[in-house]
Design an enzyme around this catalytic site. Structure first.
Site, PDB file in Angstrom:
ATOM      1  N   ILE A 171       4.840   2.455   7.823  1.00 31.36           N
ATOM      2  CA  ILE A 171       5.110   3.872   8.119  1.00 31.36           C
ATOM      3  C   ILE A 171       3.811   4.675   8.080  1.00 31.36           C
ATOM      4  O   ILE A 171       3.023   4.556   7.129  1.00 31.36           O
ATOM      5  CB  ILE A 171       6.117   4.425   7.085  1.00 31.36           C
ATOM      6  CG1 ILE A 171       7.477   3.747   7.320  1.00 31.36           C
ATOM      7  CG2 ILE A 171       6.245   5.930   7.183  1.00 31.36           C
ATOM      8  CD1 ILE A 171       8.410   3.838   6.166  1.00 31.36           C
ATOM      9  N   PRO A 208       0.852  -1.202   0.000  1.00 36.71           N
ATOM     10  CA  PRO A 208       0.000   0.000   0.000  1.00 36.71           C
ATOM     11  C   PRO A 208       0.885   1.248   0.000  1.00 36.71           C
ATOM     12  O   PRO A 208       1.459   1.611   1.020  1.00 36.71           O
ATOM     13  CB  PRO A 208      -0.812  -0.135   1.297  1.00 36.71           C
ATOM     14  CG  PRO A 208      -0.030  -1.062   2.163  1.00 36.71           C
ATOM     15  CD  PRO A 208       0.824  -1.920   1.282  1.00 36.71           C
ATOM     16  N   ASP A 261       5.659   2.495   2.509  1.00 36.96           N
ATOM     17  CA  ASP A 261       4.772   1.355   2.733  1.00 36.96           C
ATOM     18  C   ASP A 261       3.915   1.689   3.950  1.00 36.96           C
ATOM     19  O   ASP A 261       4.419   1.748   5.073  1.00 36.96           O
ATOM     20  CB  ASP A 261       5.646   0.112   2.991  1.00 36.96           C
ATOM     21  CG  ASP A 261       4.837  -1.155   3.184  1.00 36.96           C
ATOM     22  OD1 ASP A 261       3.632  -1.052   3.518  1.00 36.96           O
ATOM     23  OD2 ASP A 261       5.412  -2.246   3.023  1.00 36.96           O
ATOM     24  N   HIS A 262       2.637   1.892   3.707  1.00 33.51           N
ATOM     25  CA  HIS A 262       1.772   2.376   4.788  1.00 33.51           C
ATOM     26  C   HIS A 262       1.510   1.305   5.843  1.00 33.51           C
ATOM     27  O   HIS A 262       0.958   1.595   6.901  1.00 33.51           O
ATOM     28  CB  HIS A 262       0.457   2.899   4.188  1.00 33.51           C
ATOM     29  CG  HIS A 262      -0.148   4.026   4.983  1.00 33.51           C
ATOM     30  ND1 HIS A 262       0.228   4.316   6.277  1.00 33.51           N
ATOM     31  CD2 HIS A 262      -1.109   4.934   4.671  1.00 33.51           C
ATOM     32  CE1 HIS A 262      -0.478   5.344   6.728  1.00 33.51           C
ATOM     33  NE2 HIS A 262      -1.291   5.737   5.772  1.00 33.51           N
ATOM     34  N   ARG A 263       1.903   0.075   5.573  1.00 37.97           N
ATOM     35  CA  ARG A 263       1.774  -0.949   6.620  1.00 37.97           C
ATOM     36  C   ARG A 263       2.807  -0.708   7.713  1.00 37.97           C
ATOM     37  O   ARG A 263       2.644  -1.139   8.846  1.00 37.97           O
ATOM     38  CB  ARG A 263       2.012  -2.355   6.031  1.00 37.97           C
ATOM     39  CG  ARG A 263       0.971  -2.777   5.027  1.00 37.97           C
ATOM     40  CD  ARG A 263       1.394  -4.060   4.352  1.00 37.97           C
ATOM     41  NE  ARG A 263       2.679  -3.917   3.655  1.00 37.97           N
ATOM     42  CZ  ARG A 263       3.320  -4.922   3.060  1.00 37.97           C
ATOM     43  NH1 ARG A 263       2.807  -6.135   3.080  1.00 37.97           N
ATOM     44  NH2 ARG A 263       4.467  -4.716   2.450  1.00 37.97           N
TER      45      ARG A 263
END
Ligand code: CAO
Length: 462
Positions: A438, A260, A434-436
C-alpha cells in the site's frame, strides 16, 4: 484381487470434530507408508494423518473443512504388497522397538490462540487403519503398526522433512528449512527447531550469512541481546510469561521485523455518530453499542472502496490475493494477553447484530473459550484502545493481513467552522499499513474515507 483398505483418523488425543485444513493426496497418487494424507487442526495443534501403509490412493473421503473425530475414514488405499514401505531401511528409520505404536505427540506445547497469531505446533499421530469387511484376511489391519517415518521415502530428495504447518511457519519467517536441523524422529523438523534456529541466528550463535533464510540473509546482523543480572542492581521477581504472551509476542516480533510499517494518523468527527449511538443504546438496553461497531461497518465500506486493503501477499510475495469476503479481526485484551477473534461476514450484519457478536467474542476471549476457528480467516484487524485512552499509537499488522486500524479515545475539541469554534467530538484513527502493498497516498485516502463515513453514516447506504 485388489486389497483396498480404509485409512482412518487415529487417536487424536480425545479431540472430536477437528477440522481438516489440508488434503495432501488425491485419487491415483502412489503413496508411501507414513506419508501425510490430510492435515487436521484442532484448537491445540496441527496434526498430519499419515498413511498406515504404502499403496495407491483409490478415493479420498475428506475435503477441506470437514470435521472429523477418531475413526473417520480418510481415504481408501489399494495396499501395495504387505503395505510396508518397499524402500530399504535408511538412517531416518530411527524408532526403536520400544516405541509405543501410537506415536506420542511431539513435545510441542499446545496452542491456545489464533492461527493468525500462532503458527500451530505439530503432532504426528500414529497411523490407524481399519480393514474393509470384504478385504481379504491376508491384509492385517496395521493399526498396531509403528509410526516409523522414512523421510527419504516420504519426501522428494533434498526436501527438508517437516509438516506443512511447519513449512508455512518457516516460510512466514523467511527461514530456509534446508538450514534447520530436525530434532524429531527421522530428522523431522518441528516448529521448535525453526524457532531455535531463528533464536540462534538472532543471538549471534549462527551467522546470518550461513543461516539461509531470505529475511535472515538479508542482514538482520544484530548484536547479541544484553545478558544482565538485574538482581545486582536491586530486588527483582521473575514472573513467567503466559502462553498467549509468548505466542502473541513471537508473532508481533516477526510482523514488526518483516513488514515495513507506516502509520497514517487521522481523525473522524463523530459528533452525530455519537448522538445516534446514544439513542441506539437507550432503545436497545439488551446490548452494548460501542463506537467499535460503527468502526467495523465503516471499515467494511472502506475495504470495499479500496480492495488492496482487503488482501494478502501470496507466499512468494509475487501476487496480491484480493479477498471477496469481509472478516474483521478485533484485538481483545485479556488477562492472559492479546488475542484476535474474527467477526465473519461483517458486511452482511447490522449494527445491533455486530454489537451482540462483539460482546460475545469479547466475553469468550476473556473466558479463554475461543477456539482456533474463532480466530481464523481475518482480512483486516481493528485494535481499539478507545475505552482506555491515548491520542494515537502504532498498531502492528496482523500478518498476513496488510493493514490494521488503531483507534484511540474520542475527545471534544474546538473545531473552526469558518466563523467560530464549535465543540466537536473527534475520534483519532491510526492506520498501520504494509508499505510493500500500500502506498502512502492510498493509506491517506483510506483513512480520509473512513473519517468521511464515520462523520456521515448515511454514506454506508451508498
Ligand atoms: N472513544 C471514547 N470512548 C470509547 C471508545 C472511543 N474510541 N471506544 C469505546 N469507548 C467507550 C465505550 O463506549 C464504553 O463506554 P461505556 O461503558 O460508557 O458505554 C467504554 O469505552 C468501554 O468500552 P469497551 O472497551 O468495553 O468496548 P469496545 O467495544 O470499545 O471494545 C474490546 C471491546 C474487546 C475491543 C476492548 O474491550 C478491548 O479489549 N480493547 C483493547 C484492545 C487492545 O488491547 N489493543 C491493543 C493491541 S496492541 O497491544
Amino acid at each position: 484381487m485388489a486389497d483396498i483398505q480404509q485409512a482412518r483418523v487415529p487417536d487424536i488425543g480425545g479431540h472430536s470434530n477437528v477440522p481438516v485444513i489440508e488434503v495432501l493426496v488425491k485419487a491415483g497418487d502412489t503413496i508411501k507408508k507414513d506419508q501425510g494424507l490430510v492435515t487436521l487442526e484442532s484448537d491445540k495443534a496441527t496434526m498430519e494423518v499419515p498413511a498406515p501403509f504404502a499403496g495407491v490412493v483409490r478415493e479420498v473421503k475428506l475435503k477441506v473443512g470437514d470435521e472429523v473425530s477418531e475413526g473417520a475414514v480418510v481415504a481408501m488405499i489399494e495396499v501395495a504388497g504387505d503395505g510396508a514401505d518397499a524402500s530399504p531401511p535408511v538412517e531416518a528409520k530411527i524408532s526403536d522397538e520400544k516405541t509405543p505404536p501410537a506415536a506420542a505427540p511431539s513435545s510441542a506445547p499446545n496452542k491456545t490462540a489464533a492461527p493468525e497469531l500462532v503458527a500451530a505446533p505439530t503432532t504426528s499421530p500414529a497411523p490407524a487403519a481399519v480393514s474393509v469387511p470384504s478385504a481379504p484376511a491376508t491384509a492385517p489391519p496395521p493399526s498396531s503398526a509403528r509410526a516409523d517415518f522414512d523421510a527419504d521415502a516420504v519426501l522428494p530428495e533434498q526436501v527438508p522433512y517437516a509438516s506443512p504447518a511447519v513449512r508455512v511457519f518457516a516460510r512466514e519467517l523467511g527461514v530456509d528449512l534446508g538450514q534447520v536441523k530436525g530434532s524429531e524422529r527421522g530428522g523431522r523438523i518441528s516448529k521448535q527447531d525453526v524457532q531455535a534456529h531463528v533464536k540462534a541466528v538472532m543471538g549471534g550463535a549462527i551467522s546470518p550469512s550461513t543461516a539461509g533464510g531470505a529475511a535472515l540473509s538479508g542482514g538482520l546482523n544484530l548484536i547479541p541481546w544484553p545478558q544482565v543480572d538485574f538482581s545486582k542492581f536491586g530486588a527483582v521477581e521473575s514472573k513467567p510469561l503466559t502462553r498467549i504472551n509468548k505466542i502473541a509476542g513471537a508473532n508481533l516480533a516477526r510482523n514488526w521485523a518483516m513488514i515495513p510499517h507506516v502509520t497514517q494518523h487521522d481523525h473522524a468527527d463523530i459528533t452525530e455518530m455519537e448522538a445516534f449511538r446514544k439513542k441506539l443504546g437507550e432503545e436497545h438496553k439488551d446490548v452494548k453499542v460501542t463506537p467499535l461497531v460503527f468502526l467495523i461497518k465503516a471499515v467494511v465500506a472502506a475495504l470495499k472502496k479500496y480492495p488492496s486493503f482487503n488482501a494478502s501477499l501470496d507466499a512468494a510475495n509475487e501476487n496480491l490475493i484480493l479477498k471477496k469476503y469481509f472478516h474483521i479481526g478485533i484485538a481483545v485484551d485479556t488477562p492472559d494477553g492479546l488475542v484476535v477473534p474474527v467477526i465473519r461476514d461483517a458486511d452482511r450484519k447490522g449494527l445491533l447484530e455486530l454489537a451482540h457478536e462483539l460482546g460475545e467474542i469479547s466475553a469468550k476471549a476473556r473466558d479463554k473459550k475461543l477456539g482456533a476457528a474463532d480466530m481464523q480467516g481475518g482480512c483486516f484487524s481493528i485494535s481499539s484502545l478507545g475505552g482506555i485512552g491515548g491520542t494515537a499509537f502504532t498498531p502492528i499488522i496482523n500478518a498476513p493481513e496488510v493493514a490494521i486500524l488503531g483507534v484511540s479515545k474520542s475527545q471534544w475539541q474546538p473545531v473552526w467552522s469558518g466563523s467560530e469554534f464549535v465543540p466537536r467530538l473527534l475520534l483519532p484513527l491510526s492506520l498501520s499499513y504494509d508499505h510493500r502493498v500500500i502506498d502512502g497516498a492510498a493509506a491517506a485516502r483510506f483513512t480520509a474515507y473512513l473519517a468521511q463515513v464515520l462523520g456521515d453514516l448515511r454514506r454506508l447506504l451508498l
